[in-house]
Design a protein around this motif. Structure first.
Motif, PDB file in Angstrom:
ATOM      1  N   MET A 335      79.252 -33.581  73.176  1.00  0.00           N
ATOM      2  CA  MET A 335      78.371 -33.881  74.317  1.00  0.00           C
ATOM      3  C   MET A 335      76.926 -33.832  73.811  1.00  0.00           C
ATOM      4  SD  MET A 335      80.061 -31.692  77.441  1.00  0.00           S
ATOM      5  CE  MET A 335      80.232 -30.156  76.567  1.00  0.00           C
ATOM      6  N   CYS A 337      73.994 -34.203  75.233  1.00  0.00           N
ATOM      7  CA  CYS A 337      73.028 -33.402  76.009  1.00  0.00           C
ATOM      8  C   CYS A 337      73.170 -31.931  75.629  1.00  0.00           C
ATOM      9  CB  CYS A 337      73.225 -33.612  77.510  1.00  0.00           C
ATOM     10  SG  CYS A 337      74.909 -33.329  78.084  1.00  0.00           S
ATOM     11  N   GLY A 415      77.393 -36.982  85.136  1.00  0.00           N
ATOM     12  CA  GLY A 415      76.615 -37.627  84.079  1.00  0.00           C
ATOM     13  C   GLY A 415      75.543 -38.576  84.591  1.00  0.00           C
ATOM     14  N   ILE A 418      72.100 -36.929  84.654  1.00  0.00           N
ATOM     15  CA  ILE A 418      71.559 -36.679  83.302  1.00  0.00           C
ATOM     16  C   ILE A 418      71.160 -37.998  82.649  1.00  0.00           C
ATOM     17  CG2 ILE A 418      72.129 -35.749  81.003  1.00  0.00           C
ATOM     18  CD1 ILE A 418      73.970 -33.725  82.528  1.00  0.00           C
ATOM     19  N   TYR A 424      69.590 -38.592  76.686  1.00  0.00           N
ATOM     20  CA  TYR A 424      70.704 -37.984  75.950  1.00  0.00           C
ATOM     21  C   TYR A 424      71.928 -38.898  75.858  1.00  0.00           C
ATOM     22  CZ  TYR A 424      68.319 -33.460  76.557  1.00  0.00           C
ATOM     23  OH  TYR A 424      67.433 -32.428  76.541  1.00  0.00           O
ATOM     24  N   CYS A 425      72.199 -39.629  76.938  1.00  0.00           N
ATOM     25  CA  CYS A 425      73.481 -40.346  77.004  1.00  0.00           C
ATOM     26  C   CYS A 425      73.552 -41.502  76.010  1.00  0.00           C
ATOM     27  CB  CYS A 425      73.732 -40.851  78.418  1.00  0.00           C
ATOM     28  SG  CYS A 425      73.787 -39.510  79.631  1.00  0.00           S
ATOM     29  N   CYS A 428      75.515 -40.680  72.874  1.00  0.00           N
ATOM     30  CA  CYS A 428      76.625 -39.747  73.114  1.00  0.00           C
ATOM     31  C   CYS A 428      77.987 -40.382  72.864  1.00  0.00           C
ATOM     32  CB  CYS A 428      76.549 -39.244  74.559  1.00  0.00           C
ATOM     33  SG  CYS A 428      77.746 -37.926  74.898  1.00  0.00           S
ATOM     34  N   TYR A 430      80.436 -39.738  74.688  1.00  0.00           N
ATOM     35  CA  TYR A 430      81.021 -39.951  76.017  1.00  0.00           C
ATOM     36  C   TYR A 430      80.204 -40.960  76.823  1.00  0.00           C
ATOM     37  CZ  TYR A 430      83.615 -35.725  74.812  1.00  0.00           C
ATOM     38  OH  TYR A 430      84.410 -34.794  74.175  1.00  0.00           O
ATOM     39  N   PRO A 432      78.672 -41.778  80.511  1.00  0.00           N
ATOM     40  CA  PRO A 432      78.371 -41.068  81.762  1.00  0.00           C
ATOM     41  C   PRO A 432      78.996 -41.709  83.000  1.00  0.00           C
ATOM     42  CG  PRO A 432      76.435 -42.264  80.971  1.00  0.00           C
ATOM     43  CD  PRO A 432      77.468 -42.347  79.886  1.00  0.00           C
ATOM     44  N   CYS A 441      82.752 -38.952  80.540  1.00  0.00           N
ATOM     45  CA  CYS A 441      81.749 -37.889  80.425  1.00  0.00           C
ATOM     46  C   CYS A 441      82.306 -36.609  81.054  1.00  0.00           C
ATOM     47  CB  CYS A 441      80.471 -38.312  81.149  1.00  0.00           C
ATOM     48  SG  CYS A 441      79.331 -36.954  81.402  1.00  0.00           S
ATOM     49  N   PRO A 442      82.326 -35.509  80.323  1.00  0.00           N
ATOM     50  CA  PRO A 442      82.864 -34.257  80.885  1.00  0.00           C
ATOM     51  C   PRO A 442      82.121 -33.815  82.147  1.00  0.00           C
ATOM     52  CG  PRO A 442      82.703 -34.089  78.502  1.00  0.00           C
ATOM     53  CD  PRO A 442      82.015 -35.373  78.889  1.00  0.00           C
ATOM     54  N   PHE A 443      80.823 -34.086  82.223  1.00  0.00           N
ATOM     55  CA  PHE A 443      80.075 -33.728  83.438  1.00  0.00           C
ATOM     56  C   PHE A 443      80.620 -34.498  84.637  1.00  0.00           C
ATOM     57  CE2 PHE A 443      77.197 -32.050  80.358  1.00  0.00           C
ATOM     58  CZ  PHE A 443      76.438 -31.090  81.007  1.00  0.00           C
TER      59      PHE A 443
END
Ligand code: SF4
Length: 496
Positions: A335, A337, A415, A418, A424-425, A428, A430, A432, A441-443
Motif C-alpha cells: 500500500m 500511502c 481509497g 486518499i 499516493y495512489c 500503488c 492497488y 483505489p 485497494c484495501p482501504f
C-alpha cells in the motif's frame, strides 16, 4: 531552600511554576525517569526532543543562578524522594501537569500544586462554559474562545465577516505536486544532542534526530517567524492535502515546541493574526490555522480532563485486532500511502493531521484494531505525542471508539478520498476504485466491510445516511466481504 519541580513538558520561564522564583531561595528539580524513558518503544526523536530540551532549559536556569538538581531515577516518585533526602527542601512546588497520571503523582507525593497558565482555556474556564454537559460542540467552543480571547474579532463580529472559511480551504494538492512548499530549516546537532542520543535505551525506534526539531525557546521562536513569513499564507488551501516525499506542505511543525512549553499558544495565534492584519496572510489561512490552536487543540485538552480516566477504555465498536505488523515496523506493505507515511514517521516522527487521521487511524478503525493500542502507538511514535493529545484524537475523533461523544460520525474513508487528496495512489500496487479482486485497494474493500459490520449502529445515525444508502446499493457485498477476510488475513500476516 524551596524546590520547584519542572516536568519535561513545562519548559518555559514564563509559566506559573517559576512565578516569583529566584536563585536565592529556590532550587530546581528535574527528573529523568527510567520507567518512563526505558520501558516503551518511543521514537528516538521524541525522547531526544524532551531530554535535550530539558537539559538546555536546565542550563538556561543555571545561567540565571539557579541550582538545578537534574537526576535520573527509577521512577518520578523515587527521584523526588531522593531529592528530598539529599536537599531537604522546605517545600516542593509544581505546576498543574499535562497528564492525568502526573496529577495523581503530585497529589500522592504531597507536592504543592499551582494553577497552570500553559493553555489558553484552563479546565476551570471550560467548566464554567460547559457546565454539566457531557458533550460539547467544538464549533461552539471555538467561537466562545475567539470572543473571550479577542482573537480575529472586529468588535463583536468575526474578522472578514464569517467564523469559518473552510469552503476556501482543504483543496487537493496541485496535480504536478509542485507548490509553494518551504523547506524545513535544520538546526545544528551538537555534542549535547549526541550525548542524549547515546543515552537512549535499545528499545527506542526510528531514525536519529537530524535537526528538524527545536530544543530551545530561541530556536522555536525562529521557527515561528519562519512559518509566519513563508508558510502560513498557504496553510488554508493545502491543510488537508498529502504528497509523497513532501510531508510538510504548508504546515507549521510547531506542535512539538508548543506541547513541551517552548512556545505558548497565545504568541503563535497573535503572530498569525498580526500577519493577517498586515495584509500578508489571507483570512482563510489565518482563520484555519488559528482554529487549529484555540479551537481544536484547546478543545481536545479540555475533553481529556473532563472524560478521564474512563475514556482510556472506550471501545464501542469492540475492535480487538492487535496492531498489525505494518504499524510496528516488522513488515513492509504494497500500500503506497501506508509505506510512504510509515517511512516519514520513521524518518522524523511526524506527519501532519490528515495522514494521521485519514490514513493511519482510518485504516486501523476499518480493520478493527484495538483503539487503545493505536492511541499508545501514536503517542510513542510522534514527536508531538502526549496522552492528552492522542487520547481524544484517536479514541474520539479518529476511531469513533467513544460512540460519537466527540465526533457525530466516524471518519471512515475508502481509497477514493486518499486518491482525491494525495498522489499516493499513482504509484500503488492497488487500485483505489476497486473493492474486489487481487488488486483492490484495501482501504476501499475494508471501508465497505466496516459499514456492513456496523450497519445496525450506523443505520440509526442520520449523518451516515448517504453511506448507508451506498452500502445498500452495492451489488456484490458478499464478494466484498470475502475479499475483506483475505485482506485482513494478509494484514495480520504482514503480506498486504
Ligand atoms: Fe493507498 Fe489504496 Fe491509494 Fe494504494 S490505492 S495508495 S492502498 S488508497
Amino acid at each position: 531552600m524551596k524546590t520547584v519541580w519542572i516536568f519535561g513538558d513545562q519548559l518555559n520561564r514564563e509559566l506559573t511554576h517559576l512565578d516569583g522564583a529566584n536563585p536565592v531561595d529556590t532550587q530546581i528539580l528535574m527528573i529523568r525517569s527510567r520507567r518512563k524513558v526505558d520501558t516503551r518503544p518511543w521514537h528516538k526523536q521524541r525522547l531526544h526532543l524532551v531530554l535535550a530540551s530539558m537539559e538546555r532549559f536546565a542550563e538556561e536556569l543555571r545561567t540565571e543562578g539557579f541550582t538545578v538538581d537534574f537526576r535520573t531515577a527509577d521512577t518520578m516518585s523515587s527521584g523526588l524522594a531522593d531529592h528530598r533526602a539529599e536537599f531537604s527542601p522546605t517545600s516542593v512546588r509544581a505546576m498543574e501537569p499535562l497528564s492525568w497520571d502526573g496529577q495523581k503523582l503530585l497529589e500522592s507525593n504531597s507536592v504543592e500544586i499551582v494553577k497552570s497558565n500553559q493553555m489558553l482555556c484552563h479546565v476551570d474556564d471550560f467548566a464554567t462554559w460547559g457546565g454539566n454537559k457531557e458533550t460539547f460542540r467544538m464549533e461552539d467552543f471555538y467561537r466562545w474562545q475567539r470572543k473571550r480571547l479577542d482573537i480575529l474579532m472586529d468588535g463583536d463580529q468575526p474578522a472578514g465577516g464569517q467564523w469559518n472559511w473552510d469552503h476556501d480551504n482543504r483543496n487537493p494538492p496541485p496535480k504536478d505536486g509542485k507548490g509553494p512548499w518551504h523547506a524545513v530549516t535544520y538546526k545544528d546537532v551538537d555534542d549535547l544532542d549526541r550525548r542524549v542520543m547515546q543515552s537512549l535505551p535499545e528499545i527506542a525506534v526510528g531514525a536519529d534526530p537530524d535537526g528538524w526539531w527545536c530544543t530551545t525557546r530561541s530556536q522555536a521562536l525562529g521557527q515561528l517567524d519562519d512559518f509566519i513569513e513563508h508558510v502560513l499564507p498557504n496553510f488554508g488551501p493545502y491543510e488537508d492535502a498529502m504528497l509523497h516525499d513532501e510531508p510538510r506542505l504548508a504546515h507549521s511543525m510547531l506542535s512539538h515546541a508548543m506541547n513541551i512549553g517552548l512556545l505558548h499558544p497565545l504568541e503563535i495565534v497573535e503572530a498569525a493574526e498580526a500577519s493577517y492584519r498586515a495584509g500578508k496572510t489571507p483570512i482563510n489561512s489565518a482563520e484555519g490555522f488559528i482554529r487549529q490552536i484555540i479551537g481544536w487543540r484547546e478543545y481536545v485538552w479540555n475533553v481529556y480532563w473532563r472524560w478521564m480516566p474512563d475514556y482510556r477504555h472506550k471501545n464501542v465498536l469492540a475492535n480487538k485486532r492487535d496492531l498489525p505488523p505494518v504499524y510496528v515496523g516488522s513488515s513492509d506493505t504494497k500500500m503506497h500511502c501506508m509505506s510512504s507515511i510509515m517511512k516519514e514517521v520513521d524518518d522524523h516522527a511526524w506527519v501532519h493531521h490528515i495522514p494521521r487521521l485519514m490514513v493511519l487511524a482510518n485504516f486501523a478503525m476499518i480493520s478493527g484494531v484495538d483503539p487503545w493500542q493505536v492511541t499508545k502507538w501514536m503517542w510513542e511514535r510522534f514527536v508531538d505525542g502526549a496522552e492528552w493529545v492522542m487520547l481524544p484524537n484517536v479514541i474520539g475523533m479518529a476511531m469513533y471508539a467513544d460512540g460519537g461523544r466527540m465526533s457525530t460520525k466516524p471518519y471512515a474513508a475508502g481509497g477514493a478520498y486518499i486518491n482525491r487528496m494525495s498522489n499516493y495512489c499513482k504509484g500503488c500496487h492497488y487500485d483505489p476504485k476497486k473493492r474486489t479482486g487481487d488488486d483492490a485497494c484495501p482501504f476501499t474493500t475494508l471501508y465497505w466491510d466496516f459499514l456492513a459490520r456496523h450497519r445496525e449502529r450506523f443505520g440509526q445515525n442520520h449523518r451516515m445516511n448517504q453511506q448507508m444508502v451506498g452500502l445498500r446499493r452495492l451489488n456484490n457485498l458478499d464478494e466484498v466481504r470475502d475479499r475483506a477476510k483475505q485482506v485482513l488475513a494478509m494484514l495480520d500476516a504482514g503480506t498486504l
